[in-house]
Design a protein around this motif. Structure first.
Motif, PDB file in Angstrom:
ATOM      1  N   LEU A 133       7.888  -7.746   2.321  1.00  0.00           N
ATOM      2  CA  LEU A 133       6.863  -7.477   1.600  1.00  0.00           C
ATOM      3  C   LEU A 133       7.163  -6.189   0.657  1.00  0.00           C
ATOM      4  O   LEU A 133       6.420  -5.724  -0.145  1.00  0.00           O
ATOM      5  N   SER A 143       2.997  -1.296  -5.444  1.00  0.00           N
ATOM      6  CA  SER A 143       1.848  -0.690  -5.149  1.00  0.00           C
ATOM      7  C   SER A 143       1.975   1.041  -5.086  1.00  0.00           C
ATOM      8  O   SER A 143       1.065   1.493  -5.731  1.00  0.00           O
ATOM      9  N   LEU A 191      -3.398  -0.843 -12.920  1.00  0.00           N
ATOM     10  CA  LEU A 191      -4.031  -2.088 -12.912  1.00  0.00           C
ATOM     11  C   LEU A 191      -3.074  -3.419 -13.204  1.00  0.00           C
ATOM     12  O   LEU A 191      -3.178  -4.272 -12.252  1.00  0.00           O
ATOM     13  N   LEU A 222      -0.783  -3.447  -9.867  1.00  0.00           N
ATOM     14  CA  LEU A 222      -1.985  -4.017  -8.639  1.00  0.00           C
ATOM     15  C   LEU A 222      -1.899  -5.583  -8.855  1.00  0.00           C
ATOM     16  O   LEU A 222      -1.858  -6.442  -8.018  1.00  0.00           O
ATOM     17  N   VAL A 278       0.818  -7.151  -7.885  1.00  0.00           N
ATOM     18  CA  VAL A 278       1.121  -7.318  -6.385  1.00  0.00           C
ATOM     19  C   VAL A 278       0.112  -8.673  -6.056  1.00  0.00           C
ATOM     20  O   VAL A 278       0.751  -9.373  -5.281  1.00  0.00           O
ATOM     21  N   ALA A 313       1.736 -12.146  -4.265  1.00  0.00           N
ATOM     22  CA  ALA A 313       1.200 -12.607  -2.967  1.00  0.00           C
ATOM     23  C   ALA A 313       0.577 -13.753  -3.105  1.00  0.00           C
ATOM     24  O   ALA A 313       0.770 -14.850  -2.332  1.00  0.00           O
ATOM     25  N   ILE A 343      -7.641 -13.714  -1.077  1.00  0.00           N
ATOM     26  CA  ILE A 343      -7.714 -12.090  -1.438  1.00  0.00           C
ATOM     27  C   ILE A 343      -6.911 -11.932  -2.647  1.00  0.00           C
ATOM     28  O   ILE A 343      -6.932 -11.059  -3.439  1.00  0.00           O
ATOM     29  N   LEU A 392      -7.627  -9.975  -6.040  1.00  0.00           N
ATOM     30  CA  LEU A 392      -6.794  -8.610  -6.396  1.00  0.00           C
ATOM     31  C   LEU A 392      -6.594  -9.126  -8.045  1.00  0.00           C
ATOM     32  O   LEU A 392      -6.689  -8.027  -8.760  1.00  0.00           O
ATOM     33  N   SER A 415      -8.462  -7.160 -11.299  1.00  0.00           N
ATOM     34  CA  SER A 415      -7.679  -6.345 -12.428  1.00  0.00           C
ATOM     35  C   SER A 415      -8.211  -6.955 -13.668  1.00  0.00           C
ATOM     36  O   SER A 415      -8.078  -6.254 -14.792  1.00  0.00           O
TER      37      SER A 415
END
Lengths: 172, 515
Positions: free
Chosen positions: B32, B39, B139, B142, B145, B149, B161, B165, B169
C-alpha cells in the motif's frame, strides 16, 4: 411479564405516540422536539436487544447530528408563517391510502405467511460475542475492514475540504 | 526491516512469522506504500499552502509532482521485483481485498503519469484564473489514491469507497472556479448524476453480496458460476451493475453528464476528467466483468455490443456540430469509450478474446497521452481576458503560434488514429481483436466511424491553417506546459513508431486474467 417486555412496551408506545405528534404539530420547532423523543425511544429499544453500538450511533448520528441540521433548517424557515399554514399538503389522502395499503399488506404477510414459521423457530438469543457488541463491531472494522476504514478516512477528508472550498466564496 | 519490495518478498516467504492477524500482514503495508505516500504528500500540501503567498503557490505543484514521482518509483519497483521473482505477484493484501498484480501495476502507472501531466498543465492556467489554491493539488493527489485503489481493489467495499473517493474529488475540482457560474452549475449536475449512478452501482453490488454472502470478487465469481444460466437474480444484479458502470465511463445512453461537466469544469480539470477517472473506471469495469461476472460473459457481451454501437454513433455524430472545444472533446471522449467497449466485446468472447484485453490496455495508455497533449494546447489558449474555449479561438493559430499548432495537428492525427502516431496502434489492436473473435461487422463499423472522426478532428486543423487569426495575444506558456507537451508528444510519436515494448507491457498486464 418480564421487566424487559414492560420496558419494550413503554418504549415502543412512546416512540409511536411521539412519532404521531411529529407529523401533527403545526409548530415545526415542537415537531422537531418530538422527533428527538421518538429517536431516543427507538435508541432505548436497541439497548434492550443488546445492540449497544447501534444505540450509541443512533444517539450520536440521528439525535445529535441530524437534529442540529434540522434546527439549522428551522432557523431559515419563518415559524410564525408556518404555524398559520395547513400542516398537510394536498396529497395527504393518497399518502394515507398508500400507508394503509402497506399496513394491510404487512399484517396479512405476518399473520398468514410469516407467523406460523416464526413460531416454529426456536427463540433466537441475541447474537452474543465474548467481547460484547461494541467490541465486536470494532474488531470487524479494524480487522476485516481495515483498508476500507482507512480509505473512508480519506473520503471524509475530501468531503470536508470540498465543503470548505465550495462554501467559502471569498477565498482571497 | 526492509521496506521495499524486497521486504515484501521476505514476508511472503515466511508468512506465519510476520502475521499481525489474518487480515493484516506486514507485507500489506508495503503493497500500500504508493497510496500512503500520495496521501502524505496531499496532506502536506494542505498544510504548506497556509504558508505560501500568491507568488509562490507553484511550490504546491512541485510538492505534488514529487509525491507522484515517489509513487511512480515505488510502483516501478514492484514491477521490477515481480520480473525478478516470478512468485511475487499476484500479492493478495488485506485478506484478499487489495490485490497487486500486473494489471493493477500497469494501470496505476498510467494513472500516476496522467495525474502528473495534469498538474504540469494546471499551474499557468490556475494563475490566469486567479484560483491557485493548494487544495487543488491535494484533491488531485487524493483522487489519485482512489484511482489506484480502484485498479487494485478486489473487494466490493474497497472498490466502492475508492470510486467515491475519486468521484467526490472530481465534483469539487469541477466546481473549483467558484466565481464562474458555469463551473458551479457543472459541479452540481455532475454531483447529482454521479450520486444517482453510484446508487445504481451500489444496488447491483448489494444483490451480488446477497447472492454470494461475500464481498470478495473471487468468491462472488465462484457462487455465480454455481447458479443456473437463466437465474433472474444474477441478471438483475448484472444489469444494475452495468448501468452504474456505463454511467461512470460515459457510455451512451448514460453519457448526458459528460458534455456539461466537461464544458463547465476548469480546462485542466476537463483534461483530468477525460483521462484519469476514465482509466480508473475502466479498471473497475474490467475487474468486475472479468474478475467477478465472468460466468455471465455471454449476457454482458450482448448488452455491451448494443451500448458500444450506440456510443460510437452518438459520440462521433454529435462531435461534428460542436462549437465549444471542451464540449467537442467531451463527445470525442465518448467516441473513444465506444472503441474501448468494442475491445470489451472481444474480451467477452472468452479465452479467444484475450487480445481484446491487451488492446484495451494499450488503447488506455495511448489515449491518456494523446488526449492530455491536445488539452495542453487548449489550456494554452486561455489567456488574460480571453476564455479561449471556442472552436474559433483556434483560427489562424498556424500563423500566430506555429509550434503549438503543429503539435495540435499531431495530437489530432493520433486521436483520429492515423499512422505513424500512437492512436493508430490503439485502434489497430482493437480491430485486430474484433477480427480474431469474428466480430467482422463491428470491426467494419469501427473503421467507418474512424473516417467520421477524421472529418471532425480536421475541422480544427482547417481552422488553424485556413482562417485569419482573431487576436494577436500570445499563447499562455510556462515550464510546466512545455514539459507536458514534450512528454505527451514524445510518447505519442514513440509509441506510434516503436510500439513493441509497450505491447509487451500490456500483454504482461493482461496475464492475471488470461494466463
Amino acid at each position: 411479564m418480564p421487566l424487559s417486555h414492560v420496558a419494550f412496551l413503554i418504549l415502543s408506545a412512546v416512540a409511536l405516540i411521539s412519532g404521531g405528534l411529529v407529523v401533527t404539530r403545526r409548530n415545526p420547532v415542537r415537531a422537531a422536539l418530538w422527533l428527538i423523543v421518538a429517536l431516543f425511544s427507538v435508541a432505548g429499544i436497541y439497548l434492550l436487544v443488546k445492540a449497544e453500538f447501534l444505540f450509541a450511533v443512533q444517539i450520536i448520528l440521528y439525535v445529535g447530528g441530524i437534529m442540529v441540521l434540522f434546527l439549522f433548517v428551522l432557523m431559515l424557515v419563518n415559524v410564525n408563517v408556518s404555524v398559520r399554514q395547513a400542516p398537510f399538503n394536498r396529497q395527504w389522502r393518497v399518502a394515507l391510502a398508500t400507508a394503509l395499503l402497506l399496513l394491510a399488506e404487512l399484517a396479512y404477510g405476518f399473520w398468514r405467511g410469516a407467523a406460523p414459521r416464526l413460531k416454529a423457530l426456536a427463540p433466537v438469543a441475541a447474537p452474543s460475542h465474548p467481547l460484547g457488541n461494541t467490541q465486536a463491531v470494532g474488531m470487524a472494522l479494524y480487522q476485516n475492514y481495515l483498508l476500507p476504514v482507512e480509505l473512508v478516512s480519506l473520503l471524509l477528508l475530501v468531503a470536508m475540504v470540498g465543503a470548505v472550498i465550495m462554501a467559502k466564496r471569498r477565498f482571497d | 526491516m526492509p521496506l521495499g519490495p524486497a521486504g515484501c518478498l521476505a514476508f511472503k516467504a515466511v508468512p506465519a512469522r510476520n502475521m499481525l492477524s489474518n487480515f493484516f500482514q506486514l507485507g500489506d503495508y508495503i503493497i500500500l506504500k504508493p497510496e500512503i505516500l500520495l496521501s502524505i504528500f496531499g496532506l502536506a500540501i494542505l498544510l504548506l499552502d497556509l504558508f505560501l503567498d500568491d507568488a509562490h503557490k507553484y511550490w504546491n505543484a512541485i510538492l505534488a509532482l514529487a509525491g507522484l514521482a515517489f509513487a511512480i518509483i515505488q510502483v516501478g519497483l514492484f514491477w521490477e521485483a515481480a520480473m525478478a521473482h516470478p512468485g511475487f505477484l499476484p500479492y493478495a493484501a488485506f485478506d484478499g481485498r487489495f490485490t497487486l498484480d500486473f494489471f493493477a501495476i500497469y494501470l496505476q502507472l498510467v494513472i500516476l503519469a496522467a495525474t502528473a501531466i495534469v498538474i504540469l498543465i494546471s499551474v499557468r492556467y490556475l494563475e490566469i484564473e486567479k484560483a491557485h489554491h493548494g487544495e487543488y493539488y491535494a484533491l488531485l493527489l487524493l483522487a489519485a489514491v482512489g484511482m489506484m485503489a480502484l485498479a487494485a481493489g478486489t473487494d466490493l467495499i474497497v472498490l466502492f469507497i475508492a470510486l467515491e473517493l475519486m468521484a467526490l474529488s472530481e465534483y469539487v475540482l469541477t466546481g473549483f472556479l467558484r466565481r464562474s457560474r458555469r463551473s458551479n452549475e457543472a459541479a452540481v449536475k455532475f454531483l447529482l448524476l454521479g450520486a444517482f449512478s453510484s446508487g445504481l452501482l451500489l444496488y447491483g453490488m448489494s444483490l451480488l453480496y446477497g447472492i454470494a454472502g461475500s464481498t470478495k470478487l473471487s468468491v462472488i465469481s465462484a457462487r455465480l458460476a454455481e447458479r443456473p444460466a437463466d437465474d433472474p437474480l444474477s441478471w438483475i444484479a448484472m444489469i444494475t451493475l452495468l448501468a452504474g458502470l456505463y454511467f461512470k465511463i460515459a457510455a451512451v445512453p448514460f453519457h448526458q453528464w459528460t458534455p456539461d461537466a466537461y464544458e463547465g469544469a476548469p480546462t485542466s480539470i476537463t483534461a483530468f476528467l477525460s483521462v484519469g477517472p476514465k482509466v480508473a473506471s475502466f479498471a473497475l469495469f474490467l475487474r468486475l466483468m472479468i474478475g467477478c461476472l465472468w460466468p455471465l460473459r455471454q449476457e454482458w457481451q450482448a448488452l455491451t455490443i448494443g451500448v458500444a454501437i450506440a456510443t460510437l454513433t452518438l459520440g462521433n455524430l454529435a462531435a461534428i456540430t460542436q462549437t465549444n472545444v471542451k464540449r467537442f472533446f467531451g463527445y470525442s471522449t465518448i467516441s473513444h469509450v465506444g472503441y474501448l467497449l468494442l475491445g470489451v466485446v472481444a474480451v467477452g468472447s472468452g479465452p479467444s478474446g484475450r487480445q481484446g484485453l491487451t488492446a484495451i490496455l494499450i488503447y488506455l495508455l495511448v489515449y491518456a497521452f494523446m488526449n492530455l497533449g491536445a488539452f495542453a494546447v487548449v489550456v494554452m489558449l486561455r489567456r488574460k481576458n480571453i476564455i479561449g474555449d471556442e472552436m474559433n479561438d483556434f483560427a489562424g493559430l498556424m500563423s500566430r503560434a506555429p509550434l503549438p499548432a503543429v503539435l495540435m495537428v499531431i495530437f489530432l492525427l493520433s486521436l483520429a488514429g492515423i499512422p505513424p502516431t500512437a492512436g493508430f496502434i490503439g485502434k489497430y489492436y482493437i480491430f485486430l481483436s474484433l477480427i480474431e473473435t469474428r466480430h467482422y461487422a463491428l470491426a467494419v463499423l469501427g473503421v467507418a466511424y474512424a473516417v467520421v472522426a477524421l472529418y471532425y478532428y480536421f475541422r480544427i486543423v482547417a481552422l488553424m491553417f485556413m482562417k485569419e487569426a482573431q487576436d494577436t495575444v500570445p499563447l499562455a506558456s510556462g515550464p510546466g506546459l512545455r514539459l507536458a507537451l514534450a512528454v505527451t508528444l514524445g510518447l505519442t510519436l514513440f509509441i506510434g513508431i516503436y510500439p513493441e515494448p509497450f505491447i509487451a507491457l500490456a500483454q504482461q498486464a493482461m496475464r492475471p486474467f488470461f494466463s
